[in-house]
Design a protein around this motif. Structure first.
Motif, short mmCIF file in Angstrom:
data_model
loop_
_atom_site.label_atom_id
_atom_site.label_comp_id
_atom_site.label_asym_id
_atom_site.label_seq_id
_atom_site.Cartn_x
_atom_site.Cartn_y
_atom_site.Cartn_z
N ARG A 72 -5.36 -8.42 -2.59
CA ARG A 72 -4.04 -8.08 -2.03
C ARG A 72 -2.94 -8.08 -3.07
N ARG A 73 -3.27 -8.46 -4.28
CA ARG A 73 -2.25 -8.54 -5.34
C ARG A 73 -1.49 -7.23 -5.49
N ARG A 74 -2.19 -6.13 -5.36
CA ARG A 74 -1.55 -4.83 -5.56
C ARG A 74 -1.37 -4.05 -4.25
N ALA A 75 -1.46 -4.75 -3.14
CA ALA A 75 -1.26 -4.12 -1.83
C ALA A 75 0.23 -3.83 -1.62
N ASP A 76 0.51 -3.16 -0.55
CA ASP A 76 1.89 -2.84 -0.19
C ASP A 76 2.60 -4.14 0.22
N HIS A 77 3.66 -4.48 -0.50
CA HIS A 77 4.36 -5.73 -0.23
C HIS A 77 5.08 -5.74 1.12
N ARG A 78 5.19 -4.57 1.75
CA ARG A 78 5.79 -4.51 3.09
C ARG A 78 4.77 -4.84 4.16
N GLU A 79 3.49 -4.85 3.79
CA GLU A 79 2.43 -5.09 4.77
C GLU A 79 1.63 -6.35 4.50
N SER A 80 1.86 -6.99 3.34
CA SER A 80 1.07 -8.16 2.97
C SER A 80 1.98 -9.24 2.40
#
Length: 114
Positions: free
Chosen positions: A18-26
């Motif tokens: 999740r490090r590079r996931a969308d920060h609005r969703e994670s």
């Protein structure tokens, strides 16, 4: 990941993914987007919450807060490029050594400034 805890290993892998996931969703991605200072601050807050729960709340609260603390520790490990196996190996290397002796060995090592 060696002989470590399968739950810790799974959580570590999820956090790393999740490090590079969308920060609005994670939430995890949001922590990484906000930087190391935020990660460290959250870890510190969770450590204090464990202490407060241990002193003034009950068993279940300490368990719950400990889960939060471990999660934030793993976020920090991923940020630092540290794997659970590295930490387990460090702990394993300390077996058979008195905690006092081990601590003195860390403080007695000269630093480059000495």
């Amino acid at each position: 990941m060696g002989d470590s805890n399968p739950t810790i290993d799974r959580l570590y892998e999820v956090i790393a993914s999740r490090r590079r996931a969308d920060h609005r969703e994670s939430y995890t991605a949001k922590l990484y987007a906000e930087g190391r200072a935020k990660i460290v601050r959250k870890f510190g807050e969770e450590a204090i919450e464990v202490c407060v729960a241990a002193l003034s709340e009950g068993h279940d609260e300490v368990v719950s807060e400990s889960g939060d603390l471990l999660y934030h520790l793993l976020v920090l490990w991923v940020d630092q490029g540290i794997t659970p196996d590295q930490v387990w190996a460090e702990l394993e290397s300390r077996f058979g050594t008195s905690g006092i002796v081990e601590r003195e060995s860390r403080t007695a090592t000269p630093t480059p400034e000495d």
